[in-house]
Design an enzyme around this catalytic site. Structure first.
Site, PDB file in Angstrom:
ATOM      1  N   LYS A 123       5.362   1.017   7.898  1.00  0.00           N
ATOM      2  CA  LYS A 123       5.111   2.300   7.244  1.00  0.00           C
ATOM      3  C   LYS A 123       6.453   3.019   7.113  1.00  0.00           C
ATOM      4  CE  LYS A 123       0.530   3.849   8.823  1.00  0.00           C
ATOM      5  NZ  LYS A 123      -0.109   4.936   9.575  1.00  0.00           N
TER       6      LYS A 123
ATOM      7  N   GLY B 115       0.819  -1.199   0.000  1.00  0.00           N
ATOM      8  CA  GLY B 115       0.000   0.000   0.000  1.00  0.00           C
ATOM      9  C   GLY B 115       0.850   1.245   0.000  1.00  0.00           C
TER      10      GLY B 115
ATOM     11  N   GLY C  69       0.291   5.776   0.830  1.00  0.00           N
ATOM     12  CA  GLY C  69      -0.573   6.923   1.085  1.00  0.00           C
ATOM     13  C   GLY C  69       0.247   8.173   1.236  1.00  0.00           C
ATOM     14  N   GLY C  70      -0.354   9.201   1.852  1.00  0.00           N
ATOM     15  CA  GLY C  70       0.333  10.464   2.012  1.00  0.00           C
ATOM     16  C   GLY C  70       1.578  10.354   2.865  1.00  0.00           C
ATOM     17  N   PHE C  71       1.621   9.371   3.741  1.00  0.00           N
ATOM     18  CA  PHE C  71       2.773   9.153   4.614  1.00  0.00           C
ATOM     19  C   PHE C  71       3.947   8.554   3.834  1.00  0.00           C
ATOM     20  CE2 PHE C  71       5.284   6.634   7.517  1.00  0.00           C
ATOM     21  CZ  PHE C  71       5.269   7.330   8.715  1.00  0.00           C
ATOM     22  N   GLY C  72       3.642   7.625   2.946  1.00  0.00           N
ATOM     23  CA  GLY C  72       4.663   6.922   2.197  1.00  0.00           C
ATOM     24  C   GLY C  72       4.234   5.491   1.946  1.00  0.00           C
ATOM     25  N   PRO C  73       5.140   4.636   1.446  1.00  0.00           N
ATOM     26  CA  PRO C  73       4.791   3.251   1.142  1.00  0.00           C
ATOM     27  C   PRO C  73       4.667   2.393   2.394  1.00  0.00           C
ATOM     28  CG  PRO C  73       7.108   3.634   0.711  1.00  0.00           C
ATOM     29  CD  PRO C  73       6.530   4.966   1.064  1.00  0.00           C
ATOM     30  N   VAL C  74       3.929   1.285   2.248  1.00  0.00           N
ATOM     31  CA  VAL C  74       3.737   0.322   3.333  1.00  0.00           C
ATOM     32  C   VAL C  74       4.180  -1.049   2.838  1.00  0.00           C
ATOM     33  CG1 VAL C  74       2.102  -0.672   4.971  1.00  0.00           C
ATOM     34  CG2 VAL C  74       1.731   1.632   4.104  1.00  0.00           C
TER      35      VAL C  74
ATOM     36  N   ASP D 208     -10.510  10.640  11.391  1.00  0.00           N
ATOM     37  CA  ASP D 208     -10.423  10.093  10.026  1.00  0.00           C
ATOM     38  C   ASP D 208     -10.883   8.634   9.985  1.00  0.00           C
ATOM     39  OD1 ASP D 208      -9.979  10.404   7.320  1.00  0.00           O
ATOM     40  OD2 ASP D 208      -7.897   9.759   7.418  1.00  0.00           O
TER      41      ASP D 208
END
Length: 824
Positions: A534, A513, A515-520, A631
């Site tokens: 994360k 996955g 997201g805005g944080f980075g890859p998982v 959220d």
């Protein structure tokens, strides 16, 4: 002539009125005979008294009380529990003057010629006694003309068996010595008195104790004004209330049902388990509500004197801070019964002792305690400090803020554990040298002060040099962007090399996955544990803030319905969060997928709804921090191997202190479709904002459709508007996913839709809090208020370009918020 006389006698007997019990009555009087096959019912039809049988090979019969309107016979009281009836042909229940109820074998009118199997006593004679079954389940003997409960001659509530019915006053009268307590059955087929008993123990300060013979096996903790200290599940709720009354003459505790439509069955089992169940009419079963002991830490005194049990660590036993195991060898082999002792002995003589605060605790055994109802906490501390035997103190009553009263412990502290919710503060006595400076640790005699001064002078230059080195190192770490996580967040640190090996050097094959944080990434540690990692993207500026925020909050949270943070990896410019890996990834991958959605039948979906509700309740009410998630959405709910839900992604979470329930922000972040109106428009967020998001999620889980982007051929409403229209037309059963047609419980689905709509009402004050939501979901007999119009009733048809993850909206059309999608 003799034959004629017999015929005449037989004819007169046929004409005589039948003295046996009528099924329509709720009482027995002295002229009636109650025999096998007869029954009386309480006036409201809630309970029934009669004969019942147990045993498979040899039938044994008893007189007892059970719920009349429940299809599964559930016995709540037994009269002759220790004297079973083997032959019912000549057994009758009689009420005789002056007011005694007897179960006798033999039909002779002279009781002295019959065998008495069971009987009541009486405090005084009355002319016209009756035995009446009340709608509370209480069988009372009274004067027919006197209904005053204070004047009852006898009542079954004073002699309970294994069932704790509402309004039973459970405790002790100090004047008469009379005690009301519970005794378990020997086994499920034998109601005779077993070895397990439950008492409201008044020694020291009242607490409920379960014993097996004389050995204590469990205790609830002392009464704190709201509930028993060690039973956080017994919080205030709209179903029942608890109350303890205590004075010089008596102490008793009772609970009272606020809604008669609810059936609660609270029983003490032969295994020493106190279990509370609620009746579910749709499935015709008793559903477990609360069970104690809950886990191994509820086993009485498992960690010994001054030991502390915590279910979240392994092994579960540890010593209090500043205490050491009494015997290291046995302790290391998990033999904890000898407990712990103080690392530094107390020094009561010079008055230098102080106290350390421990929070989130089940309070220790209070049988060796003292209390005062009017003292302040400061006065309590002073009294404890002036008594050399006093080892700890706390508030007596926490029903007000701040708490009131004083509770003191003497000698060792027994049976203390940590609680994940609703734990209490306790102040434990320590020697001065064990205290931080802020707690008075710097106080002492002049000789110690001189010695400390000399040492400081002698090593001044050394300390200065060390301080300079530490400052330079800290500055370098700050320049590189490192955080001192172990110090600030108390989380385990993983080496970068360990994480790299676990993820096969962050292989794309392991990427699950982004997201805005980075890859998982998915990873496997050397011990075989699966993890989700994360990894903060170097180009993510908001991800850094999110990283700090998530670590700050989730590191302090422990709940079965929250994703567990295992640790961090911070090395150079690398910042990573390490989580438990969720086998089934996120909820949205199932409910919005036509193929995978078939794997979620109604029972699984309902379990997911309940789990999310319990997780939110913990965040809002029971955690050490009061957390607003901000959220909550389908992609932020992860599913474990058993499809149990776990709330994730605390990058946008905020905490509020004290009794606050919300706050204001000019920086609106989150995900469109889940944000409440007051938050999206005015920046006002609160626990009711999360309730709104939960309501949206409930409707999505039921329907298998996203709120955002929902379309219907007959209107332009979003999912909330569609569900509202169906609800108003009493057609809520048209909302569920087509896959649920076979598996769904219609009444449960309709109720869940109703609850979802209550949560998404336009006005925040109209929405229930999560404690009410959990109660509504668990009790199908609980009446629900009418739902009002939901917020964001109609979806506007606007261009995709208007959706963004900016500070004004927070998400894109595909529901990606500015926060990271959690590991799957």
């Amino acid at each position: 002539m003799e034959t004629l006389s017999l015929l005449l006698l037989s004819y007169l007997l046929l004409l005589a009125p039948n003295p046996q019990i009528s099924h329509a009555t709720d009482f027995i009087n002295s002229s009636q005979i109650f025999s096998y096959g007869d029954a009386i019912s309480s006036s409201g039809g809630r309970f029934e008294l009669g004969f019942f049988s147990l045993g498979s090979s040899v039938k044994r019969y008893y007189v007892g009380i059970w719920y009349k309107q429940i299809s599964v016979q559930t016995i709540v009281w037994v009269a002759n529990r220790n004297a079973p009836i083997l032959n019912t042909s000549q057994v009758v229940l009689k009420l005789i003057p002056p007011g005694r109820l007897l179960l006798v074998h033999g039909t002779d009118t002279n009781v002295n010629n019959s065998t008495i199997l069971w009987s009541t006593n009486t405090s005084r004679p009355v002319r016209n006694p009756i035995a009446q079954l009340l709608d509370s389940g209480n069988l009372v003997v009274r004067d027919a003309a006197d209904e005053n409960p204070e004047n009852y001659l006898w009542q079954s509530f004073d002699y309970p068996t294994h069932t704790y019915l509402p309004d039973v006053k459970f405790g002790k009268n100090f004047v008469t010595g009379k005690e009301v307590y519970f005794t378990a059955w020997k086994n499920d087929d034998d109601p005779s008195s077993g070895d397990v008993t439950m008492h409201c123990d008044p020694a020291g300060y009242p607490q409920t104790i379960i014993r097996n013979s004389t050995a204590v096996t469990y205790r609830t903790g002392p009464w704190n004004g709201l509930r028993w200290s060690g039973t956080p599940a017994l919080s205030r709720n709209p179903i029942y209330t608890y109350n303890l009354e205590m004075d010089k003459e008596k102490v008793w505790v009772a609970y009272h049902l606020l809604r008669n439509s609810v059936y609660i069955h609270l029983t003490l089992s032969p295994a020493g388990v106190l279990q509370s169940e609620t009746w579910v009419e749709q499935s015709k079963t008793w559903a477990n509500y609360i069970t104690v002991p809950l886990d191994v830490c509820d086993s009485y005194g498992i960690c010994g004197p001054n030991g502390l049990c915590s279910i979240d660590i392994s092994p579960v036993c540890a010593c209090f801070d500043k205490f050491l195991p009494k015997y290291e060898g046995p302790w290391d082999r998990t033999h904890w019964s000898e407990g712990c002792f103080r690392r530094t002995p107390l020094n009561c003589s010079d008055g230098s002792d102080g106290f350390l605060l421990y929070s989130g605790m089940k309070l220790p055994d209070t049988r060796n305690s003292w209390f005062n109802k009017t003292m302040t906490l400061q006065e309590c501390q002073k009294v404890c400090l002036n008594n050399c035997s006093c080892t700890a103190y706390t508030h007596l009553n926490i029903s007000t803020n701040p708490g009131t009263g004083c509770l003191l412990w003497f000698d060792d502290l027994i049976d203390t554990r940590t609680l994940s919710q609703n734990g209490q503060d306790i102040y434990i006595r320590m020697a001065a040298s064990e205290l931080p400076v802020s707690n008075g640790g710097s106080k002492g005699n002049r000789r110690r002060d001189i010695l400390i001064g000399s040492l400081l002078s002698a090593f001044g230059l050394t300390l200065l040099g060390l301080g300079l080195i530490l400052y330079i190192r800290k500055k370098k770490r700050k320049e590189k962007g490192e955080m001192s996580t172990q110090q600030d967040f108390e989380l385990p640190l993983f080496d970068l090399s360990t994480i790299s090996r676990a993820t096969d050097n962050f292989s794309l094959n392991n990427k699950i996955g982004e997201g805005g944080f980075g890859p998982v990434y998915k990873g496997v540690l050397e011990d075989g544990m699966e993890i989700a990692v994360k990894r903060l993207s170097k180009s993510s500026t908001q991800g850094l803030d999110e990283f700090k925020n998530e670590v700050s909050y989730i590191a302090k949270l422990q709940h079965r319905n929250l994703v567990k943070l295992l640790g961090c990896c911070i090395q150079g410019e690398e910042m990573m969060l390490v989580y438990e890996y969720m086998t089934n990834k996120s909820l949205d991958a199932f409910i919005f997928d036509s193929t995978k959605g078939k794997l979620l039948d109604w029972s699984i979906r309902f379990n997911i709804i309940n789990g999310i509700a319990r997780g939110l309740l913990y965040l809002h009410q029971d955690s050490r921090l009061r957390i607003i998630h901000r959220d909550l959405k389908a992609s932020n709910v992860l599913l474990d191997n058993d499809m149990n839900p776990k709330i994730s992604d605390f990058g946008l979470a905020r905490s509020v202190g004290g009794n606050e329930v919300g706050a204001n922000t000019s920086h609106v972040v989150g995900t469109h479709g889940y944000m409440s109106p007051e938050y999206a428009v005015d920046g006002l967020f609160s626990v009711k904002s999360d309730v709104f998001s939960f309501g949206v999620l409930v409707l999505e889980i039921i329907s298998g459709k996203r709120n955002r982007g929902f379309s219907h051929q007959d209107h332009y409403h979003n999912l909330l508007g569609h569900a509202w229209m169906l609800y108003k037309k009493e057609r809520s059963m048209e909302l569920p996913d087509d896959h649920l047609a076979v598996s769904c419980d219609a009444s449960q689905v309709e109720r869940s839709v109703h609850i979802g709509l209550l949560c998404v009402q336009q006005c925040a004050d109209d929405r229930p809090n999560m404690s009410s939501v959990v109660m509504m979901l668990a009790n199908e007999n609980l009446l629900l208020p009418e739902a009002k119009e939901p917020g964001f009733f109609t979806e506007r048809r606007i261009a995709t370009s208007e959706y963004s993850s900016s500070t004004q909206g927070g998400s894109s059309v595909n529901e990606v918020s500015i926060s990271l999608l959690d590991p799957r």
